[in-house]
Design an enzyme around this catalytic site. Sequence first.
Site, mmCIF file in Angstrom:
data_model
loop_
_atom_site.group_PDB
_atom_site.id
_atom_site.type_symbol
_atom_site.label_atom_id
_atom_site.label_comp_id
_atom_site.label_asym_id
_atom_site.label_seq_id
_atom_site.Cartn_x
_atom_site.Cartn_y
_atom_site.Cartn_z
ATOM 1 N N SER A 96 0.798 -1.229 0.000
ATOM 2 C CA SER A 96 0.000 0.000 0.000
ATOM 3 C C SER A 96 0.832 1.280 0.000
ATOM 4 O O SER A 96 0.306 2.344 -0.292
ATOM 5 C CB SER A 96 -0.966 0.016 1.178
ATOM 6 O OG SER A 96 -0.279 0.177 2.388
ATOM 7 N N LYS B 147 0.805 4.191 6.808
ATOM 8 C CA LYS B 147 0.155 5.084 5.841
ATOM 9 C C LYS B 147 0.716 6.491 5.976
ATOM 10 O O LYS B 147 1.377 6.834 6.942
ATOM 11 C CB LYS B 147 -1.368 5.147 6.062
ATOM 12 C CG LYS B 147 -2.071 3.815 6.086
ATOM 13 C CD LYS B 147 -2.088 3.126 4.761
ATOM 14 C CE LYS B 147 -2.769 1.758 4.894
ATOM 15 N NZ LYS B 147 -2.528 0.903 3.785
#
Length: 172
Positions: A31, A68
């Site tokens: 990700s 993230k």
Amino acid sequence: MNGLIMCAISIVLVFIIRGFLFIPLSIDGISMEKNLKQGDHVITEKMSEIHRFDIIVFHLDDGKTYVKRVIGLPGEEITYKKDQLYVNGKKRMESFLTENKKEHAPTSNYTNEFTTSTLLSTKKIPKNCYFVLGDNRRLSKDSRSFGVVHQNQVFGKVVMIYYPFDRMQIIK
């Protein structure tokens, strides 16, 4: 005897530093590609303030650990329109996405359009919370799916890739 005491103190200090200040972590997932890759080993730290575009490590209630990038801070309104980030109505550049956009979306939007209002049912990011996105926008489970991350869930901020050696770098 003096050397034994120094050795013991050194070991205690290493455990304190490793356990409370600088924590090693291995990246598991895609990700954050191209900036953090599967198998990268990083150092996180817990002491400094979190700013926009910092990469953070956090735990959610599902028991998983996520890595993230912070896109929105408490009290802000986030909008994506025509592949452009707007914070409180002002355009913000995301230079860390340049390679991903070239490779994965040369003729279309890399980040789907949204606003904090449509995703969070509130116009602004709540107090003590962050809105986070993965750099690999098309293959990332992030605030678009699980909502904001509360500061109490944040484990630390990624500050360095230390392995593999050819990718060693300080993360800004």
